[in-house]
Design a protein around this motif. Structure first.
Motif, PDB file in Angstrom:
ATOM      1  N   GLY A 204       0.815  -1.207   0.000  1.00  0.00           N
ATOM      2  CA  GLY A 204       0.000   0.000   0.000  1.00  0.00           C
ATOM      3  C   GLY A 204       0.849   1.258   0.000  1.00  0.00           C
ATOM      4  N   ALA A 205       0.210   2.382   0.260  1.00  0.00           N
ATOM      5  CA  ALA A 205       0.924   3.660   0.250  1.00  0.00           C
ATOM      6  C   ALA A 205       0.158   4.695   1.047  1.00  0.00           C
ATOM      7  N   GLU A 206       0.874   5.736   1.470  1.00  0.00           N
ATOM      8  CA  GLU A 206       0.274   6.887   2.136  1.00  0.00           C
ATOM      9  C   GLU A 206       0.899   8.159   1.579  1.00  0.00           C
ATOM     10  N   TYR A 207       0.082   9.204   1.462  1.00  0.00           N
ATOM     11  CA  TYR A 207       0.542  10.463   0.867  1.00  0.00           C
ATOM     12  C   TYR A 207       0.096  11.641   1.722  1.00  0.00           C
ATOM     13  N   TYR A 208       1.003  12.632   1.852  1.00  0.00           N
ATOM     14  CA  TYR A 208       0.669  13.873   2.559  1.00  0.00           C
ATOM     15  C   TYR A 208       1.238  15.050   1.779  1.00  0.00           C
ATOM     16  N   GLU A 209       0.403  16.066   1.591  1.00  0.00           N
ATOM     17  CA  GLU A 209       0.817  17.256   0.845  1.00  0.00           C
ATOM     18  C   GLU A 209       0.292  18.490   1.558  1.00  0.00           C
ATOM     19  N   GLU A 210       1.111  19.535   1.609  1.00  0.00           N
ATOM     20  CA  GLU A 210       0.676  20.770   2.266  1.00  0.00           C
ATOM     21  C   GLU A 210       1.195  21.975   1.496  1.00  0.00           C
ATOM     22  N   THR A 211       0.320  22.961   1.324  1.00  0.00           N
ATOM     23  CA  THR A 211       0.701  24.199   0.665  1.00  0.00           C
ATOM     24  C   THR A 211      -0.207  25.308   1.164  1.00  0.00           C
ATOM     25  N   VAL A 212       0.094  26.541   0.797  1.00  0.00           N
ATOM     26  CA  VAL A 212      -0.719  27.692   1.174  1.00  0.00           C
ATOM     27  C   VAL A 212      -1.269  28.317  -0.100  1.00  0.00           C
ATOM     28  N   VAL A 213      -2.610  28.455  -0.158  1.00  0.00           N
ATOM     29  CA  VAL A 213      -3.282  29.022  -1.322  1.00  0.00           C
ATOM     30  C   VAL A 213      -4.157  30.171  -0.845  1.00  0.00           C
ATOM     31  N   SER A 214      -3.884  31.367  -1.359  1.00  0.00           N
ATOM     32  CA  SER A 214      -4.656  32.567  -0.981  1.00  0.00           C
ATOM     33  C   SER A 214      -4.711  32.755   0.534  1.00  0.00           C
ATOM     34  N   GLY A 215      -3.568  32.499   1.164  1.00  0.00           N
ATOM     35  CA  GLY A 215      -3.482  32.699   2.605  1.00  0.00           C
ATOM     36  C   GLY A 215      -4.056  31.582   3.449  1.00  0.00           C
ATOM     37  N   LYS A 216      -4.588  30.539   2.816  1.00  0.00           N
ATOM     38  CA  LYS A 216      -5.167  29.417   3.552  1.00  0.00           C
ATOM     39  C   LYS A 216      -4.316  28.159   3.346  1.00  0.00           C
ATOM     40  N   THR A 217      -4.168  27.380   4.408  1.00  0.00           N
ATOM     41  CA  THR A 217      -3.421  26.137   4.313  1.00  0.00           C
ATOM     42  C   THR A 217      -4.265  25.055   3.662  1.00  0.00           C
ATOM     43  N   ARG A 218      -3.718  24.445   2.639  1.00  0.00           N
ATOM     44  CA  ARG A 218      -4.398  23.347   1.954  1.00  0.00           C
ATOM     45  C   ARG A 218      -3.591  22.071   2.180  1.00  0.00           C
TER      46      ARG A 218
END
Length: 258
Positions: A204-218
């Motif tokens: 299996g697998a696990e994924y995590y991604e984080e970024t900031v879009v228009s001042g909000k954390t996605r």
């Protein structure tokens, strides 16, 4: 006997070796060869995307079936794309043609991958079409199929590479951790185990991604489960255009393949 390999809580343990791409490729080539040995595989990718206070859930059910027909191996597939619990898109390979259908727009596309046009390259055509029509996490599933069934069926071997090509690779006892900052900060962890008389098995697998879009954390997180020697109950590999739907040119169908 049906075998279920479920990845739960992958943790990078002691013994991790960083920048070990060659070792990771050796392990993953083994897992992809093992995956390709099964005539039935069901892969489930499910997760969430949180954008500020907005949360979206998604799930993809991919069923693959192979069987001999007139001295050749025919491949059928179905991929269901669920968004917030609602079916949004359906993909099907009926043994001859690859279909996509967008339920909201009532649009469908079709492409031939049959033996008559592509002798010996049916799987290659099928999964390349799937990759071209895929977006976001769907592309992981498409590339997984290319790395297993397509490459081994053509005798090329897997020559696996991380989903994000620029990722830094760290190999642990039962994990391969791929960390990248492109296109945004993300970590993809592949799970594997060694089974006597079989070798490496993808779990299996696990994924995590984080970024900031228009001042909000996605943030985007998803997990992959692999069910070997079975497909999703009720899988249907054929497609009949529903009343009121219409065909569109492939170039209009969307999908980035990345």
């Amino acid at each position: 006997m049906k075998r279920l390999f479920l990845l739960l809580g992958l943790v990078v343990a002691g013994g991790v070796r960083a920048d070990d791409l060659q070792l990771a490729r050796q392990i993953m080539d083994g897992t992809m060869a093992e995956l390709a040995s099964h005539s039935d595989v069901w892969v489930v990718l499910s997760g969430t995307q949180t954008d500020g206070t907005t949360k979206t859930t998604f799930r993809y059910d991919l069923s693959i079936h192979h069987a001999p027909v007139n001295s050749r191996i025919v491949t059928w597939m179905e991929l269901l794309d669920w968004q917030n619990g609602n079916l949004a898109n359906r993909y099907a390979g009926d043994g001859t043609r690859f279909w996509t259908y967008n339920l909201g727009r009532k649009e469908y596309t079709s492409a031939d991958y049959s033996t008559s046009l592509y002798p010996g390259k049916e799987q290659q055509r099928l999964f390349q079409n799937l990759l071209r029509r895929s977006q976001g996490p769907e592309t992981f599933l498409a590339r997984l199929m290319i790395d297993s069934y397509m490459k081994f069926s053509t005798g090329q071997g897997s020559a696996w590479m991380p989903w994000r090509p620029s990722a830094q690779v760290a190999v642990g006892p039962n994990t391969i951790v791929c960390s990248s900052t492109s296109p945004v900060s993300n970590t993809l962890t592949y799970g594997f185990k060694q089974v006597p008389s079989i070798g490496y098995v993808f779990t299996g697998a696990e994924y995590y991604e984080e970024t900031v879009v228009s001042g909000k954390t996605r943030t985007t997180t998803w997990q992959v489960q692999v069910f070997q020697d079975q497909v999703r109950q009720g899988s249907v590999y054929t497609f009949v255009p529903p009343v009121g739907s219409h065909a569109i040119a492939v170039s209009e169908a969307g999908g980035t393949g990345g």
